[in-house]
Design a protein around this motif. Structure first.
Motif, mmCIF file in Angstrom:
data_model
loop_
_atom_site.group_PDB
_atom_site.id
_atom_site.type_symbol
_atom_site.label_atom_id
_atom_site.label_comp_id
_atom_site.label_asym_id
_atom_site.label_seq_id
_atom_site.Cartn_x
_atom_site.Cartn_y
_atom_site.Cartn_z
ATOM 1 N N ARG A 86 0.831 -1.198 0.000
ATOM 2 C CA ARG A 86 0.000 0.000 0.000
ATOM 3 C C ARG A 86 0.868 1.253 0.000
ATOM 4 N NH1 ARG A 86 -3.411 -0.427 5.109
ATOM 5 N NH2 ARG A 86 -4.237 1.566 4.334
ATOM 6 N N ALA A 87 1.946 1.234 0.794
ATOM 7 C CA ALA A 87 2.840 2.392 0.858
ATOM 8 C C ALA A 87 3.479 2.664 -0.497
ATOM 9 C CB ALA A 87 3.917 2.162 1.920
ATOM 10 N N MET A 88 3.895 1.629 -1.194
ATOM 11 C CA MET A 88 4.533 1.823 -2.489
ATOM 12 C C MET A 88 3.568 2.432 -3.504
ATOM 13 S SD MET A 88 7.679 1.125 -2.268
ATOM 14 C CE MET A 88 8.146 1.013 -3.999
ATOM 15 N N ARG A 89 2.298 2.028 -3.456
ATOM 16 C CA ARG A 89 1.328 2.619 -4.377
ATOM 17 C C ARG A 89 1.106 4.099 -4.060
ATOM 18 N NH1 ARG A 89 -1.119 -2.543 -3.516
ATOM 19 N NH2 ARG A 89 -2.789 -1.728 -2.175
ATOM 20 N N MET A 90 1.098 4.439 -2.772
ATOM 21 C CA MET A 90 0.917 5.838 -2.387
ATOM 22 C C MET A 90 2.135 6.691 -2.748
ATOM 23 S SD MET A 90 -0.997 5.729 1.305
ATOM 24 C CE MET A 90 -2.614 4.975 1.509
ATOM 25 N N VAL A 96 4.070 11.285 -0.609
ATOM 26 C CA VAL A 96 5.171 11.793 0.214
ATOM 27 C C VAL A 96 5.579 13.186 -0.236
ATOM 28 C CG1 VAL A 96 7.585 11.432 0.869
ATOM 29 C CG2 VAL A 96 6.009 9.501 0.837
ATOM 30 N N ASP A 97 5.581 13.435 -1.539
ATOM 31 C CA ASP A 97 5.932 14.768 -2.039
ATOM 32 C C ASP A 97 4.945 15.821 -1.546
ATOM 33 O OD1 ASP A 97 8.066 13.710 -3.410
ATOM 34 O OD2 ASP A 97 6.978 13.508 -5.302
ATOM 35 N N ALA A 131 10.865 8.301 -2.327
ATOM 36 C CA ALA A 131 10.291 9.495 -2.952
ATOM 37 C C ALA A 131 11.372 10.342 -3.614
ATOM 38 C CB ALA A 131 9.538 10.311 -1.909
ATOM 39 N N ARG A 132 12.549 10.390 -2.996
ATOM 40 C CA ARG A 132 13.659 11.163 -3.573
ATOM 41 C C ARG A 132 14.084 10.595 -4.921
ATOM 42 N NH1 ARG A 132 19.259 10.180 -2.675
ATOM 43 N NH2 ARG A 132 20.586 12.024 -2.983
ATOM 44 N N ALA A 133 14.153 9.267 -5.020
ATOM 45 C CA ALA A 133 14.505 8.642 -6.294
ATOM 46 C C ALA A 133 13.462 8.972 -7.366
ATOM 47 C CB ALA A 133 14.616 7.128 -6.117
ATOM 48 N N GLN A 134 12.193 8.995 -6.965
ATOM 49 C CA GLN A 134 11.131 9.325 -7.913
ATOM 50 C C GLN A 134 11.221 10.779 -8.352
ATOM 51 O OE1 GLN A 134 7.011 7.460 -7.822
ATOM 52 N NE2 GLN A 134 6.610 9.396 -6.811
ATOM 53 N N ARG A 135 11.543 11.685 -7.417
ATOM 54 C CA ARG A 135 11.694 13.106 -7.769
ATOM 55 C C ARG A 135 12.825 13.300 -8.758
ATOM 56 N NH1 ARG A 135 10.478 13.928 -2.185
ATOM 57 N NH2 ARG A 135 12.696 13.982 -1.639
ATOM 58 N N PHE A 159 11.385 19.004 -5.157
ATOM 59 C CA PHE A 159 12.503 19.282 -4.245
ATOM 60 C C PHE A 159 12.203 20.541 -3.437
ATOM 61 C CE2 PHE A 159 14.469 16.645 -7.504
ATOM 62 C CZ PHE A 159 15.225 15.781 -6.746
ATOM 63 N N SER A 160 12.710 20.581 -2.213
ATOM 64 C CA SER A 160 12.428 21.712 -1.337
ATOM 65 C C SER A 160 13.386 22.871 -1.543
ATOM 66 C CB SER A 160 12.484 21.266 0.128
ATOM 67 O OG SER A 160 13.762 20.720 0.436
#
Length: 523
Positions: A86-90, A96-97, A131-135, A159-160
Protein backbone atom coordinates in the motif's frame (compact mmCIF):
# COMPACT_ATOMS: atom_id res chain seq x y z
CA UNK A 1 14.70 -15.48 -6.20
CA UNK A 2 18.18 -15.94 -4.78
CA UNK A 3 21.20 -13.96 -5.99
CA UNK A 4 22.43 -16.71 -8.28
CA UNK A 5 19.06 -16.80 -10.04
CA UNK A 6 19.16 -13.02 -10.36
CA UNK A 7 22.62 -13.19 -11.90
CA UNK A 8 21.40 -15.70 -14.48
CA UNK A 9 18.63 -13.24 -15.39
CA UNK A 10 21.30 -10.54 -15.83
CA UNK A 11 23.43 -12.83 -18.00
CA UNK A 12 20.46 -13.48 -20.29
CA UNK A 13 19.44 -9.78 -20.24
CA UNK A 14 15.92 -10.81 -19.26
CA UNK A 15 13.68 -7.75 -19.49
CA UNK A 16 10.95 -9.48 -17.49
CA UNK A 17 12.86 -8.58 -14.33
CA UNK A 18 13.33 -4.88 -15.09
CA UNK A 19 12.01 -3.05 -12.04
CA UNK A 20 11.86 -6.24 -9.97
CA UNK A 21 15.48 -5.89 -8.86
CA UNK A 22 18.53 -3.79 -9.74
CA UNK A 23 22.10 -4.82 -10.46
CA UNK A 24 24.81 -2.89 -8.59
CA UNK A 25 28.34 -3.20 -10.02
CA UNK A 26 31.10 -2.70 -7.45
CA UNK A 27 33.87 -2.18 -10.01
CA UNK A 28 32.14 0.74 -11.76
CA UNK A 29 29.91 2.18 -9.02
CA UNK A 30 26.81 2.12 -11.21
CA UNK A 31 23.49 0.29 -11.02
CA UNK A 32 21.56 -1.11 -13.97
CA UNK A 33 18.37 -2.86 -14.91
CA UNK A 34 18.75 -6.64 -15.54
CA UNK A 35 18.36 -6.18 -19.31
CA UNK A 36 21.17 -3.61 -19.61
CA UNK A 37 22.99 -4.13 -22.95
CA UNK A 38 26.40 -3.44 -21.40
CA UNK A 39 28.88 -6.25 -20.88
CA UNK A 40 27.81 -8.55 -18.06
CA UNK A 41 29.95 -7.89 -14.97
CA UNK A 42 31.69 -10.67 -13.08
CA UNK A 43 29.60 -12.38 -10.44
CA UNK A 44 31.93 -11.34 -7.61
CA UNK A 45 31.47 -7.68 -8.58
CA UNK A 46 27.68 -7.75 -8.46
CA UNK A 47 25.28 -6.97 -5.66
CA UNK A 48 21.50 -6.79 -5.96
CA UNK A 49 18.97 -4.31 -4.59
CA UNK A 50 15.19 -4.44 -4.73
CA UNK A 51 14.74 -0.74 -5.47
CA UNK A 52 16.51 2.07 -7.28
CA UNK A 53 16.38 4.08 -4.07
CA UNK A 54 18.30 1.37 -2.19
CA UNK A 55 20.94 1.29 -4.93
CA UNK A 56 21.30 5.06 -4.74
CA UNK A 57 21.49 4.98 -0.94
CA UNK A 58 24.31 2.44 -1.24
CA UNK A 59 26.30 4.95 -3.30
CA UNK A 60 25.65 3.67 -6.84
CA UNK A 61 24.89 5.95 -9.81
CA UNK A 62 22.30 5.28 -12.52
CA UNK A 63 23.61 3.67 -15.71
CA UNK A 64 23.56 6.03 -18.71
CA UNK A 65 22.79 3.27 -21.18
CA UNK A 66 19.82 1.45 -19.66
CA UNK A 67 18.36 4.24 -17.48
CA UNK A 68 17.31 1.99 -14.61
CA UNK A 69 15.23 4.78 -13.05
CA UNK A 70 12.76 4.54 -15.97
CA UNK A 71 11.83 0.86 -15.68
CA UNK A 72 8.26 -0.38 -15.13
CA UNK A 73 7.20 -0.56 -11.51
CA UNK A 74 7.17 -3.92 -9.80
CA UNK A 75 3.88 -5.77 -10.21
CA UNK A 76 4.39 -7.06 -6.68
CA UNK A 77 3.03 -3.83 -5.22
CA UNK A 78 -0.26 -4.23 -7.08
CA UNK A 79 -0.66 -7.80 -5.84
CA UNK A 80 0.32 -7.23 -2.24
CA UNK A 81 -2.32 -5.86 0.12
CA UNK A 82 0.00 -5.39 3.12
CA UNK A 83 1.34 -2.11 4.45
CA UNK A 84 4.45 -2.15 2.23
CA UNK A 85 2.45 -2.73 -0.94
CA UNK A 86 0.00 0.00 0.00
CA UNK A 87 2.84 2.39 0.86
CA UNK A 88 4.53 1.82 -2.49
CA UNK A 89 1.33 2.62 -4.38
CA UNK A 90 0.92 5.84 -2.39
CA UNK A 91 4.54 6.90 -2.85
CA UNK A 92 4.22 6.36 -6.60
CA UNK A 93 1.17 8.64 -6.61
CA UNK A 94 3.19 11.44 -4.96
CA UNK A 95 1.75 11.28 -1.43
CA UNK A 96 5.17 11.79 0.21
CA UNK A 97 5.93 14.77 -2.04
CA UNK A 98 2.64 16.43 -1.09
CA UNK A 99 2.20 15.38 2.55
CA UNK A 100 5.56 14.09 3.72
CA UNK A 101 6.34 10.81 5.48
CA UNK A 102 3.98 11.79 8.29
CA UNK A 103 1.11 12.09 5.80
CA UNK A 104 1.93 8.70 4.32
CA UNK A 105 1.99 7.09 7.78
CA UNK A 106 -1.31 8.73 8.71
CA UNK A 107 -3.00 7.34 5.58
CA UNK A 108 -1.64 3.87 6.35
CA UNK A 109 -2.65 4.01 10.02
CA UNK A 110 0.89 3.45 11.29
CA UNK A 111 3.50 5.61 12.95
CA UNK A 112 6.14 7.16 10.69
CA UNK A 113 8.78 5.06 12.44
CA UNK A 114 6.90 1.82 11.72
CA UNK A 115 6.51 2.75 8.04
CA UNK A 116 10.21 3.54 7.72
CA UNK A 117 11.18 0.30 9.42
CA UNK A 118 8.95 -1.88 7.22
CA UNK A 119 10.03 -0.22 3.98
CA UNK A 120 13.71 -0.40 4.88
CA UNK A 121 13.44 -4.08 5.80
CA UNK A 122 11.74 -4.93 2.49
CA UNK A 123 13.39 -2.51 0.06
CA UNK A 124 16.58 -1.30 1.67
CA UNK A 125 15.30 2.29 1.66
CA UNK A 126 12.75 4.31 3.58
CA UNK A 127 9.86 6.40 2.29
CA UNK A 128 11.98 9.56 1.97
CA UNK A 129 14.63 7.80 -0.13
CA UNK A 130 12.01 6.16 -2.34
CA UNK A 131 10.29 9.49 -2.95
CA UNK A 132 13.66 11.16 -3.57
CA UNK A 133 14.51 8.64 -6.29
CA UNK A 134 11.13 9.32 -7.91
CA UNK A 135 11.69 13.11 -7.77
CA UNK A 136 15.05 12.70 -9.48
CA UNK A 137 13.44 10.76 -12.33
CA UNK A 138 10.74 13.43 -12.69
CA UNK A 139 13.39 16.14 -12.78
CA UNK A 140 15.32 14.34 -15.50
CA UNK A 141 12.17 14.12 -17.62
CA UNK A 142 11.55 17.85 -17.24
CA UNK A 143 15.15 18.72 -18.02
CA UNK A 144 15.11 16.68 -21.19
CA UNK A 145 11.61 17.39 -22.54
CA UNK A 146 10.96 21.05 -21.62
CA UNK A 147 12.77 24.39 -21.69
CA UNK A 148 11.70 25.33 -18.20
CA UNK A 149 14.34 27.17 -16.18
CA UNK A 150 16.27 24.78 -13.99
CA UNK A 151 15.15 26.55 -10.83
CA UNK A 152 11.48 26.00 -11.75
CA UNK A 153 12.19 22.34 -12.53
CA UNK A 154 13.64 21.82 -9.06
CA UNK A 155 10.40 22.86 -7.37
CA UNK A 156 8.12 21.30 -10.00
CA UNK A 157 9.80 17.92 -9.38
CA UNK A 158 9.11 18.23 -5.64
CA UNK A 159 12.50 19.28 -4.24
CA UNK A 160 12.43 21.71 -1.34
CA UNK A 161 15.48 23.70 -2.48
CA UNK A 162 17.67 24.19 -5.53
CA UNK A 163 20.71 23.04 -3.56
CA UNK A 164 18.99 19.76 -2.63
CA UNK A 165 18.02 19.33 -6.28
CA UNK A 166 21.57 19.91 -7.57
CA UNK A 167 23.14 17.61 -4.99
CA UNK A 168 20.66 14.81 -5.71
CA UNK A 169 21.11 14.98 -9.49
CA UNK A 170 24.90 14.89 -9.19
CA UNK A 171 24.73 11.99 -6.77
CA UNK A 172 22.33 9.86 -8.84
CA UNK A 173 23.40 10.72 -12.39
CA UNK A 174 26.99 11.91 -11.83
CA UNK A 175 26.11 15.03 -13.84
CA UNK A 176 24.74 18.45 -13.08
CA UNK A 177 21.25 19.38 -14.27
CA UNK A 178 22.75 21.56 -17.01
CA UNK A 179 24.93 18.69 -18.21
CA UNK A 180 21.91 16.37 -18.33
CA UNK A 181 19.99 18.89 -20.44
CA UNK A 182 22.94 19.62 -22.71
CA UNK A 183 23.69 15.93 -23.28
CA UNK A 184 20.10 15.18 -24.29
CA UNK A 185 19.88 18.26 -26.53
CA UNK A 186 22.92 17.03 -28.48
CA UNK A 187 20.99 13.85 -29.38
CA UNK A 188 17.38 15.10 -29.49
CA UNK A 189 16.80 18.87 -29.66
CA UNK A 190 14.54 20.22 -26.94
CA UNK A 191 11.22 21.38 -28.34
CA UNK A 192 10.59 25.03 -28.98
CA UNK A 193 9.01 26.95 -26.15
CA UNK A 194 6.04 27.86 -28.36
CA UNK A 195 3.97 25.62 -30.59
CA UNK A 196 2.98 26.20 -34.20
CA UNK A 197 -0.27 27.84 -33.05
CA UNK A 198 1.65 30.24 -30.84
CA UNK A 199 0.55 28.62 -27.59
CA UNK A 200 3.10 27.92 -24.89
CA UNK A 201 4.42 24.38 -24.60
CA UNK A 202 6.01 24.96 -21.20
CA UNK A 203 3.51 22.61 -19.59
CA UNK A 204 3.86 19.87 -22.21
CA UNK A 205 6.00 16.83 -21.54
CA UNK A 206 6.75 13.99 -23.94
CA UNK A 207 7.86 10.69 -22.48
CA UNK A 208 7.90 6.95 -22.95
CA UNK A 209 5.91 4.74 -20.60
CA UNK A 210 7.85 1.50 -20.19
CA UNK A 211 6.18 -1.89 -19.78
CA UNK A 212 7.15 -5.54 -19.73
CA UNK A 213 6.23 -7.24 -22.98
CA UNK A 214 4.19 -8.57 -24.58
CA UNK A 215 1.47 -5.91 -24.55
CA UNK A 216 -1.92 -6.44 -26.20
CA UNK A 217 -2.35 -2.80 -27.22
CA UNK A 218 -5.18 -3.40 -29.68
CA UNK A 219 -7.42 -4.96 -27.03
CA UNK A 220 -6.66 -2.20 -24.50
CA UNK A 221 -7.46 0.56 -26.98
CA UNK A 222 -10.61 -1.30 -28.08
CA UNK A 223 -11.71 -1.51 -24.44
CA UNK A 224 -11.13 2.21 -23.82
CA UNK A 225 -12.59 3.32 -27.16
CA UNK A 226 -15.90 1.54 -26.50
CA UNK A 227 -16.22 3.38 -23.18
CA UNK A 228 -14.89 6.83 -24.10
CA UNK A 229 -17.20 9.58 -22.78
CA UNK A 230 -17.53 12.67 -24.96
CA UNK A 231 -15.93 15.77 -23.48
CA UNK A 232 -13.46 14.01 -21.20
CA UNK A 233 -12.15 11.25 -23.51
CA UNK A 234 -11.57 10.65 -27.19
CA UNK A 235 -9.89 8.04 -29.36
CA UNK A 236 -8.67 9.17 -32.77
CA UNK A 237 -7.10 7.32 -35.69
CA UNK A 238 -7.54 3.85 -37.11
CA UNK A 239 -6.92 0.55 -35.27
CA UNK A 240 -3.20 -0.03 -35.02
CA UNK A 241 -2.47 3.70 -35.10
CA UNK A 242 -4.87 5.21 -32.58
CA UNK A 243 -4.38 7.89 -29.94
CA UNK A 244 -6.28 7.84 -26.66
CA UNK A 245 -6.72 11.24 -25.00
CA UNK A 246 -8.42 12.25 -21.78
CA UNK A 247 -8.59 15.02 -19.18
CA UNK A 248 -7.31 14.65 -15.63
CA UNK A 249 -8.25 16.42 -12.39
CA UNK A 250 -4.96 16.60 -10.48
CA UNK A 251 -3.88 17.75 -7.00
CA UNK A 252 -2.50 21.11 -8.21
CA UNK A 253 -4.56 21.69 -11.35
CA UNK A 254 -5.74 19.90 -14.47
CA UNK A 255 -4.07 17.99 -17.26
CA UNK A 256 -4.51 16.11 -20.51
CA UNK A 257 -2.82 12.80 -21.21
CA UNK A 258 -2.58 11.24 -24.64
CA UNK A 259 -1.14 7.81 -25.38
CA UNK A 260 -0.38 6.34 -28.79
CA UNK A 261 -1.19 2.78 -29.78
CA UNK A 262 1.73 2.75 -32.18
CA UNK A 263 4.98 1.32 -30.84
CA UNK A 264 8.29 0.74 -32.68
CA UNK A 265 9.09 -2.87 -33.67
CA UNK A 266 10.24 -4.66 -30.58
CA UNK A 267 9.49 -1.58 -28.48
CA UNK A 268 8.72 -1.94 -24.80
CA UNK A 269 6.99 1.38 -24.25
CA UNK A 270 4.00 3.51 -25.19
CA UNK A 271 4.57 7.08 -26.38
CA UNK A 272 2.80 9.57 -24.13
CA UNK A 273 2.36 13.33 -24.10
CA UNK A 274 1.13 15.24 -21.07
CA UNK A 275 -0.20 18.78 -20.93
CA UNK A 276 -0.27 20.09 -17.36
CA UNK A 277 -1.48 23.36 -15.89
CA UNK A 278 1.03 22.82 -13.05
CA UNK A 279 4.15 20.73 -13.58
CA UNK A 280 4.14 19.63 -9.95
CA UNK A 281 1.44 17.19 -11.09
CA UNK A 282 3.80 15.34 -13.46
CA UNK A 283 4.48 12.36 -11.17
CA UNK A 284 0.78 11.90 -10.37
CA UNK A 285 -0.28 12.23 -14.01
CA UNK A 286 2.31 9.66 -15.13
CA UNK A 287 1.25 7.16 -12.47
CA UNK A 288 -2.45 7.57 -13.25
CA UNK A 289 -1.78 6.98 -16.93
CA UNK A 290 0.30 3.92 -16.10
CA UNK A 291 -2.50 2.51 -13.95
CA UNK A 292 -5.08 3.14 -16.66
CA UNK A 293 -3.03 1.13 -19.17
CA UNK A 294 -1.86 -1.42 -16.57
CA UNK A 295 1.78 -0.87 -17.52
CA UNK A 296 3.30 -2.30 -14.33
CA UNK A 297 1.77 -5.74 -14.81
CA UNK A 298 3.91 -8.85 -15.10
CA UNK A 299 2.48 -10.68 -18.15
CA UNK A 300 4.96 -13.51 -17.67
CA UNK A 301 3.63 -14.34 -14.22
CA UNK A 302 0.02 -13.99 -15.42
CA UNK A 303 0.61 -16.23 -18.43
CA UNK A 304 2.44 -18.81 -16.34
CA UNK A 305 -0.54 -19.20 -14.00
CA UNK A 306 -3.35 -18.98 -16.57
CA UNK A 307 -1.65 -21.05 -19.28
CA UNK A 308 -1.60 -24.05 -16.96
CA UNK A 309 -5.39 -24.00 -16.75
CA UNK A 310 -7.11 -26.14 -19.41
CA UNK A 311 -10.07 -23.74 -19.63
CA UNK A 312 -8.54 -20.25 -19.68
CA UNK A 313 -5.14 -21.37 -21.00
CA UNK A 314 -6.18 -21.38 -24.70
CA UNK A 315 -7.66 -17.89 -24.31
CA UNK A 316 -4.44 -16.61 -22.71
CA UNK A 317 -2.40 -18.14 -25.54
CA UNK A 318 -4.65 -16.41 -28.08
CA UNK A 319 -4.04 -12.95 -26.60
CA UNK A 320 -0.59 -12.76 -24.97
CA UNK A 321 -0.03 -9.64 -22.91
CA UNK A 322 -3.72 -8.88 -22.34
CA UNK A 323 -3.98 -6.33 -19.55
CA UNK A 324 -6.58 -5.35 -16.98
CA UNK A 325 -7.14 -1.60 -17.47
CA UNK A 326 -7.29 0.49 -14.34
CA UNK A 327 -8.68 3.99 -13.90
CA UNK A 328 -7.17 7.44 -14.32
CA UNK A 329 -9.67 8.85 -11.80
CA UNK A 330 -11.00 6.27 -9.32
CA UNK A 331 -13.99 8.33 -8.19
CA UNK A 332 -15.06 8.84 -11.78
CA UNK A 333 -14.81 5.11 -12.45
CA UNK A 334 -17.03 4.38 -9.44
CA UNK A 335 -19.75 6.72 -10.72
CA UNK A 336 -19.50 5.21 -14.19
CA UNK A 337 -19.86 1.73 -12.72
CA UNK A 338 -23.20 2.72 -11.20
CA UNK A 339 -24.33 4.36 -14.45
CA UNK A 340 -23.46 1.10 -16.23
CA UNK A 341 -25.68 -1.11 -14.09
CA UNK A 342 -28.07 -3.10 -16.29
CA UNK A 343 -27.50 -1.10 -19.48
CA UNK A 344 -25.31 -1.62 -22.50
CA UNK A 345 -21.83 -0.13 -22.73
CA UNK A 346 -23.13 2.26 -25.37
CA UNK A 347 -25.98 3.38 -23.12
CA UNK A 348 -23.61 3.82 -20.16
CA UNK A 349 -21.34 5.95 -22.33
CA UNK A 350 -24.31 8.11 -23.34
CA UNK A 351 -25.34 8.56 -19.71
CA UNK A 352 -21.78 9.54 -18.84
CA UNK A 353 -21.77 12.12 -21.62
CA UNK A 354 -25.01 13.66 -20.35
CA UNK A 355 -23.60 13.79 -16.82
CA UNK A 356 -20.40 15.49 -17.97
CA UNK A 357 -22.26 17.98 -20.16
CA UNK A 358 -24.55 18.98 -17.27
CA UNK A 359 -22.13 19.00 -14.35
CA UNK A 360 -18.56 18.83 -15.67
CA UNK A 361 -15.98 21.56 -15.11
CA UNK A 362 -15.03 23.30 -18.37
CA UNK A 363 -11.35 23.34 -19.34
CA UNK A 364 -9.87 26.85 -19.59
CA UNK A 365 -9.00 26.07 -23.22
CA UNK A 366 -10.63 23.44 -25.43
CA UNK A 367 -8.15 20.72 -26.44
CA UNK A 368 -9.45 18.96 -29.55
CA UNK A 369 -12.56 17.06 -28.51
CA UNK A 370 -11.71 17.46 -24.82
CA UNK A 371 -13.71 20.20 -23.14
CA UNK A 372 -14.48 19.09 -19.57
CA UNK A 373 -13.20 17.59 -16.35
CA UNK A 374 -15.40 14.91 -14.81
CA UNK A 375 -17.73 16.36 -12.13
CA UNK A 376 -16.55 16.38 -8.54
CA UNK A 377 -18.34 14.02 -6.11
CA UNK A 378 -19.52 16.85 -3.86
CA UNK A 379 -21.46 18.46 -6.69
CA UNK A 380 -23.09 15.22 -7.83
CA UNK A 381 -24.09 14.34 -4.27
CA UNK A 382 -26.41 17.38 -4.24
CA UNK A 383 -27.61 17.20 -7.87
CA UNK A 384 -31.07 16.04 -8.93
CA UNK A 385 -29.57 14.30 -12.00
CA UNK A 386 -32.87 14.78 -13.82
CA UNK A 387 -31.01 14.90 -17.14
CA UNK A 388 -30.17 11.19 -16.82
CA UNK A 389 -32.86 8.91 -18.32
CA UNK A 390 -32.60 6.09 -15.79
CA UNK A 391 -34.55 4.77 -12.78
CA UNK A 392 -34.83 7.03 -9.75
CA UNK A 393 -33.21 4.31 -7.60
CA UNK A 394 -30.06 4.46 -9.70
CA UNK A 395 -29.93 8.26 -9.51
CA UNK A 396 -30.18 7.89 -5.75
CA UNK A 397 -27.35 5.34 -5.81
CA UNK A 398 -25.14 7.84 -7.69
CA UNK A 399 -25.87 10.55 -5.13
CA UNK A 400 -25.28 8.17 -2.22
CA UNK A 401 -21.95 7.03 -3.64
CA UNK A 402 -20.80 10.59 -4.36
CA UNK A 403 -21.80 11.69 -0.88
CA UNK A 404 -19.69 8.91 0.63
CA UNK A 405 -16.76 9.87 -1.61
CA UNK A 406 -17.06 13.56 -0.74
CA UNK A 407 -17.35 12.95 3.01
CA UNK A 408 -14.63 10.30 3.17
CA UNK A 409 -16.89 7.37 4.02
CA UNK A 410 -15.49 5.66 0.92
CA UNK A 411 -11.90 6.38 -0.09
CA UNK A 412 -10.70 5.39 -3.56
CA UNK A 413 -7.02 6.12 -3.92
CA UNK A 414 -3.80 4.14 -4.38
CA UNK A 415 -2.82 2.34 -1.23
CA UNK A 416 -6.20 2.05 0.50
CA UNK A 417 -7.13 -1.28 2.04
CA UNK A 418 -9.12 -2.96 -0.71
CA UNK A 419 -11.10 -5.21 1.61
CA UNK A 420 -12.21 -2.31 3.80
CA UNK A 421 -13.13 -0.23 0.77
CA UNK A 422 -15.22 -3.03 -0.71
CA UNK A 423 -17.07 -3.43 2.59
CA UNK A 424 -17.75 0.32 2.70
CA UNK A 425 -19.12 0.20 -0.84
CA UNK A 426 -21.40 -2.74 -0.09
CA UNK A 427 -22.86 -0.82 2.84
CA UNK A 428 -24.21 1.81 0.42
CA UNK A 429 -27.74 1.33 -0.88
CA UNK A 430 -27.69 0.56 -4.59
CA UNK A 431 -24.16 -0.90 -4.56
CA UNK A 432 -24.07 -4.67 -4.85
CA UNK A 433 -21.36 -7.30 -5.41
CA UNK A 434 -20.92 -6.68 -9.13
CA UNK A 435 -20.46 -2.91 -8.80
CA UNK A 436 -18.18 -3.22 -5.77
CA UNK A 437 -16.10 -5.87 -7.54
CA UNK A 438 -15.83 -3.85 -10.75
CA UNK A 439 -14.73 -0.78 -8.78
CA UNK A 440 -12.20 -2.87 -6.87
CA UNK A 441 -10.81 -4.33 -10.10
CA UNK A 442 -10.44 -1.06 -11.97
CA UNK A 443 -10.46 1.88 -9.55
CA UNK A 444 -8.24 0.12 -7.00
CA UNK A 445 -6.21 -1.84 -9.56
CA UNK A 446 -6.77 -5.19 -7.85
CA UNK A 447 -5.40 -7.97 -10.10
CA UNK A 448 -7.38 -10.68 -8.29
CA UNK A 449 -11.10 -9.94 -8.74
CA UNK A 450 -13.52 -12.45 -10.23
CA UNK A 451 -16.92 -11.07 -11.27
CA UNK A 452 -18.88 -14.28 -10.87
CA UNK A 453 -22.24 -12.62 -11.47
CA UNK A 454 -21.19 -10.90 -14.69
CA UNK A 455 -23.03 -11.96 -17.84
CA UNK A 456 -19.92 -11.61 -19.99
CA UNK A 457 -17.96 -13.85 -17.66
CA UNK A 458 -20.70 -16.49 -17.77
CA UNK A 459 -20.84 -16.37 -21.55
CA UNK A 460 -17.06 -16.63 -21.69
CA UNK A 461 -17.23 -19.71 -19.49
CA UNK A 462 -19.88 -21.19 -21.76
CA UNK A 463 -17.61 -20.50 -24.75
CA UNK A 464 -14.90 -22.67 -23.16
CA UNK A 465 -17.47 -25.22 -21.94
CA UNK A 466 -16.74 -24.44 -18.30
CA UNK A 467 -19.95 -23.10 -16.82
CA UNK A 468 -19.25 -24.76 -13.46
CA UNK A 469 -15.51 -24.03 -13.32
CA UNK A 470 -13.76 -22.89 -10.16
CA UNK A 471 -11.77 -19.65 -10.29
CA UNK A 472 -9.38 -20.69 -7.49
CA UNK A 473 -6.74 -21.90 -9.94
CA UNK A 474 -6.49 -18.40 -11.45
CA UNK A 475 -5.39 -16.63 -8.25
CA UNK A 476 -3.83 -14.10 -7.88
CA UNK A 477 -4.61 -13.04 -11.47
CA UNK A 478 -8.37 -13.50 -11.65
CA UNK A 479 -8.92 -9.98 -13.06
CA UNK A 480 -6.89 -11.01 -16.10
CA UNK A 481 -8.93 -14.19 -16.41
CA UNK A 482 -12.06 -12.01 -16.46
CA UNK A 483 -10.68 -10.00 -19.39
CA UNK A 484 -9.79 -13.17 -21.25
CA UNK A 485 -13.34 -14.42 -20.72
CA UNK A 486 -14.76 -11.09 -21.91
CA UNK A 487 -12.67 -11.45 -25.06
CA UNK A 488 -13.58 -15.10 -25.61
CA UNK A 489 -15.17 -15.92 -29.00
CA UNK A 490 -18.95 -16.46 -28.74
CA UNK A 491 -20.08 -19.98 -27.96
CA UNK A 492 -21.85 -21.86 -30.79
CA UNK A 493 -25.52 -20.89 -30.86
CA UNK A 494 -27.84 -23.69 -29.64
CA UNK A 495 -30.84 -24.79 -31.67
CA UNK A 496 -33.38 -22.69 -29.82
CA UNK A 497 -34.72 -19.17 -29.64
CA UNK A 498 -32.03 -16.45 -29.42
CA UNK A 499 -30.94 -15.38 -25.98
CA UNK A 500 -31.75 -11.70 -25.37
CA UNK A 501 -28.53 -11.12 -23.41
CA UNK A 502 -26.20 -8.71 -25.17
CA UNK A 503 -23.00 -10.07 -26.75
CA UNK A 504 -20.50 -10.23 -23.86
CA UNK A 505 -17.57 -9.16 -26.01
CA UNK A 506 -19.12 -5.72 -26.55
CA UNK A 507 -21.06 -5.56 -23.30
CA UNK A 508 -19.78 -7.37 -20.22
CA UNK A 509 -22.13 -5.53 -17.86
CA UNK A 510 -25.63 -6.67 -18.73
CA UNK A 511 -27.32 -9.40 -16.76
CA UNK A 512 -31.07 -10.12 -16.89
CA UNK A 513 -30.96 -11.80 -13.47
CA UNK A 514 -31.07 -8.89 -11.05
CA UNK A 515 -31.57 -8.30 -7.39
CA UNK A 516 -34.81 -6.30 -6.94
CA UNK A 517 -33.27 -3.99 -4.30
CA UNK A 518 -29.91 -3.10 -5.85
CA UNK A 519 -30.64 -3.83 -9.51
CA UNK A 520 -27.40 -5.79 -9.43
CA UNK A 521 -26.45 -9.09 -11.06
CA UNK A 522 -26.95 -11.99 -8.70
CA UNK A 523 -23.85 -14.14 -8.04
Amino acid sequence: MDDNTRYEAVRSRDGRFDGVFFTCVLSTGIYCRPSCPARTPKRENVRFQSSAAAAQAAGFRACRRCRPDAVPGSAEWNVRADAVGRAMRMIADGVVDREGVAGLARRLGYSARQVQRQLTAELGAGASALARAQRAHTARLLLQTTQLPITEIAFAAGFSSVRQFNDTMREIYARTPRELRREHASRTPVRAARGADGTSTQGRVALRLAYRGPYAAREIFDFLARRAIAGIEEVTGEPGARTYRRTLRLPYGWGVTEVEERTPPGGTWLDCRLTLSDLRDLTTAVQRTRRLFDLDADPGAVAERLAADPLVGPLAARRPGLRSPGAAEPGELAVRAVLGQQVTVSAARTLGGLLVAAHGTALPVRDGGLTQLFPEPGELAEAALAELPMPAARRAAVRTLCGALAEGGVVLEPGVCRDETERALLNLRGIGPWTAGYIRMRALGDPDVFLSGDAGVRHGLLAVAASGASDAAWRPWRSYAVHHLWNAPPAPAPNRAPNPVTNPVTHPMTDPMTDPMTKEPRP
